[in-house]
Design a protein around this motif. Structure first.
Motif, PDB file in Angstrom:
ATOM      1  N   VAL A  29      -8.614   6.975   6.517  1.00 28.44           N
ATOM      2  CA  VAL A  29      -8.175   5.683   7.491  1.00 28.44           C
ATOM      3  C   VAL A  29      -7.101   5.182   6.903  1.00 28.44           C
ATOM      4  CG1 VAL A  29      -9.017   3.601   8.549  1.00 28.44           C
ATOM      5  CG2 VAL A  29     -10.521   5.416   8.063  1.00 28.44           C
ATOM      6  N   VAL A  30      -6.054   5.348   7.486  1.00 29.85           N
ATOM      7  CA  VAL A  30      -4.679   4.650   7.296  1.00 29.85           C
ATOM      8  C   VAL A  30      -4.450   3.431   7.909  1.00 29.85           C
ATOM      9  CG1 VAL A  30      -2.254   5.139   6.667  1.00 29.85           C
ATOM     10  CG2 VAL A  30      -3.708   6.962   6.359  1.00 29.85           C
ATOM     11  N   CYS A  31      -4.261   2.205   7.444  1.00 28.18           N
ATOM     12  CA  CYS A  31      -4.038   0.848   8.310  1.00 28.18           C
ATOM     13  C   CYS A  31      -2.537   0.788   8.034  1.00 28.18           C
ATOM     14  CB  CYS A  31      -4.884  -0.080   7.626  1.00 28.18           C
ATOM     15  SG  CYS A  31      -6.589   0.603   7.758  1.00 28.18           S
ATOM     16  N   LYS A  32      -1.763   0.711   8.983  1.00 24.27           N
ATOM     17  CA  LYS A  32      -0.414   0.800   8.916  1.00 24.27           C
ATOM     18  C   LYS A  32      -0.097  -1.005   8.920  1.00 24.27           C
ATOM     19  CE  LYS A  32       0.734   4.788  11.115  1.00 24.27           C
ATOM     20  NZ  LYS A  32       1.595   5.735  12.061  1.00 24.27           N
ATOM     21  N   GLY A  33       0.690  -1.348   8.051  1.00 22.31           N
ATOM     22  CA  GLY A  33       1.190  -2.629   7.993  1.00 22.31           C
ATOM     23  C   GLY A  33       0.485  -3.424   7.053  1.00 22.31           C
ATOM     24  N   ASN A  34       0.505  -4.641   7.047  1.00 26.08           N
ATOM     25  CA  ASN A  34      -0.623  -5.482   6.296  1.00 26.08           C
ATOM     26  C   ASN A  34      -1.885  -5.877   6.856  1.00 26.08           C
ATOM     27  OD1 ASN A  34       2.033  -6.171   4.856  1.00 26.08           O
ATOM     28  ND2 ASN A  34       2.478  -8.101   6.159  1.00 26.08           N
ATOM     29  N   ARG A  35      -2.509  -6.022   6.016  1.00 23.78           N
ATOM     30  CA  ARG A  35      -3.976  -6.244   6.689  1.00 23.78           C
ATOM     31  C   ARG A  35      -4.649  -7.527   5.813  1.00 23.78           C
ATOM     32  NH1 ARG A  35      -2.867  -3.461   9.987  1.00 23.78           N
ATOM     33  NH2 ARG A  35      -3.976  -1.733  10.962  1.00 23.78           N
ATOM     34  N   PHE A  36      -5.467  -8.251   6.370  1.00 28.03           N
ATOM     35  CA  PHE A  36      -6.455  -9.088   5.792  1.00 28.03           C
ATOM     36  C   PHE A  36      -7.606  -8.576   5.383  1.00 28.03           C
ATOM     37  CE2 PHE A  36      -4.659 -12.345   9.376  1.00 28.03           C
ATOM     38  CZ  PHE A  36      -3.948 -13.070   8.309  1.00 28.03           C
ATOM     39  N   CYS A  45     -10.459   0.784   5.775  1.00 30.57           N
ATOM     40  CA  CYS A  45      -9.127   1.024   5.444  1.00 30.57           C
ATOM     41  C   CYS A  45      -9.162   1.898   4.147  1.00 30.57           C
ATOM     42  CB  CYS A  45      -8.256   0.009   5.307  1.00 30.57           C
ATOM     43  SG  CYS A  45      -7.604  -0.650   6.863  1.00 30.57           S
ATOM     44  N   GLN A  46      -8.905   3.140   3.802  1.00 31.36           N
ATOM     45  CA  GLN A  46      -8.455   3.715   2.691  1.00 31.36           C
ATOM     46  C   GLN A  46      -7.171   3.466   2.196  1.00 31.36           C
ATOM     47  OE1 GLN A  46     -10.422   7.402   4.385  1.00 31.36           O
ATOM     48  NE2 GLN A  46     -11.229   7.613   2.312  1.00 31.36           N
ATOM     49  N   THR A  47      -6.265   3.352   2.800  1.00 33.74           N
ATOM     50  CA  THR A  47      -4.776   3.074   2.702  1.00 33.74           C
ATOM     51  C   THR A  47      -4.247   2.059   3.463  1.00 33.74           C
ATOM     52  OG1 THR A  47      -4.566   5.313   1.821  1.00 33.74           O
ATOM     53  CG2 THR A  47      -2.495   4.260   2.387  1.00 33.74           C
ATOM     54  N   VAL A  48      -3.738   1.241   2.834  1.00 38.66           N
ATOM     55  CA  VAL A  48      -3.008  -0.073   3.599  1.00 38.66           C
ATOM     56  C   VAL A  48      -1.449   0.116   3.094  1.00 38.66           C
ATOM     57  CG1 VAL A  48      -2.616  -2.634   3.877  1.00 38.66           C
ATOM     58  CG2 VAL A  48      -5.068  -1.539   3.396  1.00 38.66           C
ATOM     59  N   THR A  49      -0.663   0.590   4.251  1.00 37.56           N
ATOM     60  CA  THR A  49       0.776   0.756   4.073  1.00 37.56           C
ATOM     61  C   THR A  49       1.481  -0.464   3.845  1.00 37.56           C
ATOM     62  OG1 THR A  49       1.254   0.579   6.532  1.00 37.56           O
ATOM     63  CG2 THR A  49       0.479   2.756   5.577  1.00 37.56           C
ATOM     64  N   GLY A  50       1.233  -1.715   4.113  1.00 35.87           N
ATOM     65  CA  GLY A  50       1.658  -2.921   3.682  1.00 35.87           C
ATOM     66  C   GLY A  50       0.975  -3.439   2.806  1.00 35.87           C
ATOM     67  N   SER A  51       0.823  -4.810   2.770  1.00 33.23           N
ATOM     68  CA  SER A  51       0.094  -5.707   1.723  1.00 33.23           C
ATOM     69  C   SER A  51      -1.264  -6.040   2.335  1.00 33.23           C
ATOM     70  CB  SER A  51       0.954  -6.775   1.543  1.00 33.23           C
ATOM     71  OG  SER A  51       2.106  -6.644   0.907  1.00 33.23           O
ATOM     72  N   VAL A  69      -2.909   0.551  -1.852  1.00 33.14           N
ATOM     73  CA  VAL A  69      -2.292  -0.386  -1.036  1.00 33.14           C
ATOM     74  C   VAL A  69      -0.483  -0.212  -1.374  1.00 33.14           C
ATOM     75  CG1 VAL A  69      -1.968  -2.819  -0.881  1.00 33.14           C
ATOM     76  CG2 VAL A  69      -3.963  -2.142  -1.332  1.00 33.14           C
ATOM     77  N   LEU A  70       0.102   0.047  -0.553  1.00 32.85           N
ATOM     78  CA  LEU A  70       1.605   0.452  -0.643  1.00 32.85           C
ATOM     79  C   LEU A  70       2.401  -0.678  -0.980  1.00 32.85           C
ATOM     80  CD1 LEU A  70       2.168   3.515   1.711  1.00 32.85           C
ATOM     81  CD2 LEU A  70       0.892   3.326  -0.325  1.00 32.85           C
ATOM     82  N   GLY A  71       1.870  -1.827  -0.039  1.00 35.00           N
ATOM     83  CA  GLY A  71       2.551  -3.152  -0.463  1.00 35.00           C
ATOM     84  C   GLY A  71       1.686  -4.019  -1.765  1.00 35.00           C
ATOM     85  N   GLY A  72       1.633  -5.049  -1.888  1.00 37.03           N
ATOM     86  CA  GLY A  72       0.903  -6.012  -2.791  1.00 37.03           C
ATOM     87  C   GLY A  72      -0.522  -6.303  -2.354  1.00 37.03           C
ATOM     88  N   ILE A  73      -0.886  -6.982  -3.250  1.00 34.45           N
ATOM     89  CA  ILE A  73      -2.293  -7.862  -2.856  1.00 34.45           C
ATOM     90  C   ILE A  73      -1.989  -9.347  -3.197  1.00 34.45           C
ATOM     91  CG2 ILE A  73      -4.631  -8.230  -3.793  1.00 34.45           C
ATOM     92  CD1 ILE A  73      -4.713  -5.093  -4.378  1.00 34.45           C
ATOM     93  N   LEU A  74      -2.351 -10.053  -2.405  1.00 37.54           N
ATOM     94  CA  LEU A  74      -2.024 -11.385  -2.404  1.00 37.54           C
ATOM     95  C   LEU A  74      -3.123 -12.272  -1.925  1.00 37.54           C
ATOM     96  CD1 LEU A  74       0.273 -13.725  -2.919  1.00 37.54           C
ATOM     97  CD2 LEU A  74       0.776 -13.454  -0.214  1.00 37.54           C
ATOM     98  N   VAL A  92      -1.279   0.538  -6.467  1.00 40.62           N
ATOM     99  CA  VAL A  92      -0.838  -0.562  -5.744  1.00 40.62           C
ATOM    100  C   VAL A  92       0.635  -0.527  -5.978  1.00 40.62           C
ATOM    101  CG1 VAL A  92      -0.814  -2.951  -5.596  1.00 40.62           C
ATOM    102  CG2 VAL A  92      -3.024  -2.106  -6.184  1.00 40.62           C
ATOM    103  N   GLY A  93       1.274  -0.543  -4.796  1.00 42.71           N
ATOM    104  CA  GLY A  93       2.751  -0.272  -4.819  1.00 42.71           C
ATOM    105  C   GLY A  93       3.481  -1.665  -5.415  1.00 42.71           C
ATOM    106  N   ARG A  94       3.093  -2.828  -5.212  1.00 43.28           N
ATOM    107  CA  ARG A  94       3.892  -3.727  -5.534  1.00 43.28           C
ATOM    108  C   ARG A  94       2.868  -5.010  -6.417  1.00 43.28           C
ATOM    109  NH1 ARG A  94       7.323  -5.350  -0.084  1.00 43.28           N
ATOM    110  NH2 ARG A  94       8.444  -3.445  -0.010  1.00 43.28           N
ATOM    111  N   THR A  95       3.149  -6.218  -6.233  1.00 44.61           N
ATOM    112  CA  THR A  95       2.275  -7.063  -7.112  1.00 44.61           C
ATOM    113  C   THR A  95       1.009  -7.472  -6.589  1.00 44.61           C
ATOM    114  OG1 THR A  95       4.439  -8.046  -7.911  1.00 44.61           O
ATOM    115  CG2 THR A  95       2.513  -9.437  -8.028  1.00 44.61           C
ATOM    116  N   ILE A  96       0.132  -7.645  -7.828  1.00 47.00           N
ATOM    117  CA  ILE A  96      -1.298  -8.046  -7.509  1.00 47.00           C
ATOM    118  C   ILE A  96      -1.125  -9.587  -7.990  1.00 47.00           C
ATOM    119  CG2 ILE A  96      -3.566  -8.101  -8.339  1.00 47.00           C
ATOM    120  CD1 ILE A  96      -3.301  -5.221  -8.763  1.00 47.00           C
ATOM    121  N   ASN A  97      -1.309 -10.453  -6.933  1.00 47.81           N
ATOM    122  CA  ASN A  97      -1.099 -11.850  -7.086  1.00 47.81           C
ATOM    123  C   ASN A  97      -2.682 -12.608  -6.848  1.00 47.81           C
ATOM    124  OD1 ASN A  97      -0.515 -14.389  -7.163  1.00 47.81           O
ATOM    125  ND2 ASN A  97       1.441 -14.388  -6.244  1.00 47.81           N
ATOM    126  N   VAL A  98      -3.260 -13.142  -7.695  1.00 50.63           N
ATOM    127  CA  VAL A  98      -4.590 -13.857  -7.400  1.00 50.63           C
ATOM    128  C   VAL A  98      -4.264 -15.166  -8.025  1.00 50.63           C
ATOM    129  CG1 VAL A  98      -7.105 -13.837  -7.776  1.00 50.63           C
ATOM    130  CG2 VAL A  98      -5.922 -11.533  -7.407  1.00 50.63           C
TER     131      VAL A  98
END
Length: 584
Positions: A29-36, A45-51, A69-74, A92-98
Motif C-alpha cells: 500500500v503506497v500512499c502518495k503525498g502527505n498523510r495524517f 499505508c506501508q509507504t508514504v511518499t510525502g511526509s 516514509v519518503l518525506g519527514g515525520i512531523l 525515513v527520508g527526511r527529518t523526524i520532528n516530535v
C-alpha cells in the motif's frame, strides 16, 4: 463402496498433479503525498511518499503496517496524543520532528534503521520512553532536549551521525547509551541532565569538525569513550559534580581545545596517547588545554603530548600531586600552573619553545620545576610564591621576549640559566629580570647573558655573589641591586652601556666589591619628557671597600656614592665633570 472411496480421496495439497488455487500476494500500500496519522492507519499505508503529519491525532496511535516514509515525520504541538508506535518503520527520508506534545508518554520505533534527515525530540514534558534501538545511520543530527520525564535513551546499533548529537535539559534522564557509534560529523553535546549517571560511547572513533561538550550533569559518574581517536573541535567537560574518572586511552588528536573544569569528584584524567591539542577554529575558553578547579584531581596523564597550539592552563586543583608532560616540545600560547595546593613536581623535559609566557605561581608544595631543554620563550617567565621550590634550572634557555620574574620563593636556593643570552622585548618598554624576596637564594647564575632591558635583584638575604660577566648592555629598565643582606661581590666586567635607565646599588650591608671594568656610558632616555635615566647611585653599602668603573666616560645624570669606599675609580667622568657629588 463409493462412500468409502470418497472418504479415502486425498485433498489437493498444492504438490503433485493437484493444485490449490494460486495465492496472489497483497500489493504494497503506497500512499502518495502527505498523510495524517489517522489516514495512514485507516488506509494501511506501508509507504508514504510525502511526509507523515500528526493531524491532531489523539490517544494511542499504532501504525503496524508502515515501513517507509519518503518525506519527514512531523508531530508537533498536539495536545491529545499519548503514544506513537511504528514498530515496523525502517526508513525515513527526511527529518523526524516530535516537539511540544504535552501528553505524549511513549515514542517507539523498534525497527527504524535509516534516517536521511534529523531526529528532533524536544519539549515533550511527559515523554518517559523513547525507543529507537536499531538506527544505524542518521544523516542529520540528533536533538533530544527538554523532555522532563525521559529516563533512558538507547541507540545501540547507531554507527554514524552526519550532524551533531545534542542531549540537553532532560532532568530525569539516567542513561545514554550508543555503544556502536563510530563517527559523528558535528558536535556531541550532553548538558544539564541532572540525573544522568552514565554516558557510554565505547566504539566512538571520530568526531569530525565538531566539539564534545559534557557539562552540568550533576550525577554523571561514568563517561566512557575508550576508542575515541580524534576530535576536530573542542573537548569540554565542565561541572559534572560526581564524575570520578575521565579516560580516553586512544585519543591522539584534538583540533580545538581541551577544557576540564569544576568536576568536584574527578580523581584522574588520563589521555596517555594524546599527541596534539589546541587552538582550533572555534577556540575554547582558555585555549589549548585547561584543567582547573577540579577539587579532587590527583592524577593528570598526557605522557605522549608533543604540541599544543594554544595555552596550557592548570589551576586550582588542590589535590594534584604531579604534572608530567615529558614529550611536550612546543606550546604556542602560555603555560600557566597556578594555585595547585599539593603539586610537588612539574616536569617538561623535552619542552623547547613557548610562544607565550610561563607562569608558575602559588603552588605551596612545589619542590622541583624542570624544563631542561627549554630554549625560547616569547613572553614572560614568572615563578612566584612557591613556598617549597628549591631549585629552578633552565640551562638551555637562550632567549626571553618578555621579562623574568622570580620572587617570593622562600626556599629557593639556586637559580640557573647559564645559556640565557637575551631578555629584550622589542619595542616594549618592559621585560626586566626581577629576582626578589627569595629568603634562601644563595646562587644566581646567568653567565652568558648579554642584553637585558633591566635587572632588579632585591632582598635576597642569603645571596652572596652576583656575576654576569658577559652582560654588555642594559636598556630602559636599568640595573637595581638593593637590600641583599649578604651580597659580598657584584661583578659585571663586560657591561659597556646603560641606555635609559639607572644603576642603583644600595643597602647591601656586606657588599665589599663592585666591579664594572668596561662600563663606558650611561645615557638618558631619548624618548619622552622629562628625560629619565643615566644616573649612578651607590649608597648605603656600609662595607663597600672597592668601587671600580675605570673606563666610565659619560654619565648623563648624576653620580652618588655614599659612604665613601676605600678604593674608588670612576674613570675620566669623575675628573672631567662638574656635576658629580658624593664622597668618592
Amino acid at each position: 463402496m463409493l462412500a468409502v472411496l470418497n472418504a479415502n480421496l486425498a485433498l489437493p495439497t498444492g504438490r503433485g498433479p493437484n493444485f490449490a488455487p494460486a495465492q496472489v500476494a497483497t500489493p504494497a500500500v503506497v500512499c502518495k503525498g502527505n498523510r495524517f496519522l489517522a489516514d495512514a492507519l485507516r488506509q494501511g499505508c506501508q509507504t508514504v511518499t510525502g511526509s507523515l503529519i500528526d493531524g491532531d491525532a489523539s490517544g494511542d496511535v499504532n501504525l503496524p503496517s508502515l515501513r517507509d516514509v519518503l518525506g519527514g515525520i512531523l508531530v508537533t504541538r498536539n495536545p491529545n496524543l499519548t503514544s506513537l508506535t511504528m514498530n515496523n518503520l525502517e526508513n525515513v527520508g527526511r527529518t523526524i520532528n516530535v516537539e511540544y506534545n504535552p501528553k505524549l508518554i511513549s515514542l517507539t520505533m523498534n525497527n527504524l534503521a535509516d534516517v536521511r534527515g534529523d531526529i528532533w525530540v524536544t519539549n515533550n514534558p511527559n515523554l518517559a520512553t523513547l525507543t529507537m534501538p536499531k538506527p544505524e545511520r542518521v544523516d542529520g543530527g540528533i536533538l533530544v532536549k527538554t523532555n522532563d520525564n525521559l529516563v533512558s535513551l538507547t541507540m545501540n546499533h547507531l554507527r554514524g551521525v552526519g550532524g551533531g548529537i545534542d542531549v540537553e535539559y532532560n532532568p530525569k534522564l539516567i542513561s545514554l547509551t550508543m555503544n556502536n557509534l563510530e563517527d559523528v560529523v558535528g558536535d556531541i553535546s550532553v548538558e544539564h541532565n541532572e540525573k544522568l549517571i552514565s554516558l557510554t560511547m565505547n566504539n566512538l572513533l571520530h568526531v569530525e569538525y565538531g566539539d564534545i561538550s559534557v557539562s552540568h550533569n550533576d550525577n554523571l559518574a561514568l563517561l566512557t569513550m575508550n576508542n575515541l581517536e580524534d576530535v576536530g573541535g573542542d573537548i569540554t567537560v565542565w561541572f559534572n559534580l560526581n564524575l570520578a574518572t575521565l579516560t580516553m586511552n586512544n585519543l591522539r588528536g584534538v583540533g580545538g581545545d581541551i577544557d576540564v573544569a569544576v568536576n568536584n569528584n574527578l580523581g584522574s584524567l588520563a589521555m596517555p596517547n594524546l599527541v596534539y591539542a589546541g587552538g582550533g577554529p572555534r577556540g575554547g575558553r582558555f585555549g589549548g588545554i585547561g584543567v582547573y578547579s577540579n577539587s579532587n584531581l590527583a592524577s593528570l596523564t598526557m605522557d605522549n603530548l608533543v604540541n599544543v597550539s594554544g595555552r596550557i592552563f592548570v589551576e586550582y586543583n588542590p589535590k594534584l600531586i604531579s604534572l608530567t608532560m615529558n614529550n611536550l616540545e612546543d606550546v604556542v600560547g602560555d603555560i600557566d600552573v597556578k594555585t595547585n595546593d599539593n603539586l610537588v613536581s612539574l616536569t617538561m623535559n623535552h619542552l623547547r619553545g613557548v610562544g607565550g609566557g610561563i607562569d608558575v605561581e602559588y603552588n605551596p608544595k612545589l619542590i622541583s620545576l624542570t624544563m631542561n631543554n627549554l630554549e625560547d620563550v616569547v613572553g614572560d617567565i614568572s615563578v612566584k610564591t612557591n613556598d617549597n621550590l628549591v631549585s629552578l634550572t633552565m640551562n638551555h634557555l637562550r632567549g626571553v621576549g618578555g621579562g623574568i620574574d622570580v620572587t617570593r620563593n622562600p626556599n629557593l636556593t639556586s637559580l640557573t640559566m647559564d645559556n640565557l643570552r637575551e631578555v629584550m622585548p622589542f619595542p616594549s618598554e618592559f621585560g626586566d629580570i626581577y629576582v626578589e624576596n627569595n629568603a634562601n637564594l644563595a646562587s644566581l647564575t646567568m653567565n652568558n647573558l648579554e642584553r637585558i632591558n633591566g635587572i632588579n635583584v632585591f632582598n635576597n638575604p642569603k645571596l652572596t655573589s652576583l656575576t654576569m660577566n658577559n652582560l654588555r648592555e642594559v636598556r630602559i629598565g636599568g640595573l637595581y641591586v638593593q637590600a641583599n643582606a649578604n651580597l659580598a661581590s657584584l661583578t659585571m666586567n663586560n657591561l659597556v652601556r646603560v641606555v635609559g635607565g639607572n644603576i642603583l646599588v644600595e643597602y647591601n650591608p656586606n657588599l665589599t666589591s663592585l666591579t664594572m671594568n668596561n662600563l663606558v656610558e650611561l645615557h638618558r632616555a631619548s624618548w619622552g619628557w622629562p628625560p629619565v635615566g643615566g644616573e649612578i647611585h651607590v649608597s648605603g653599602n656600609r662595607n663597600l671597600a672597592t668601587l671600580t668603573m675605570p673606563n666610565l666616560v659619560r654619565v648623563d645624570g648624576g653620580i652618588w656614592v655614599d659612604p665613601k669606599p676605600d678604593s674608588c675609580d670612576l674613570g675620566p667622568v669623575w675628573a672631567g665633570q662638574d656635576y658629580p657629588y658624593g664622597y668618592c
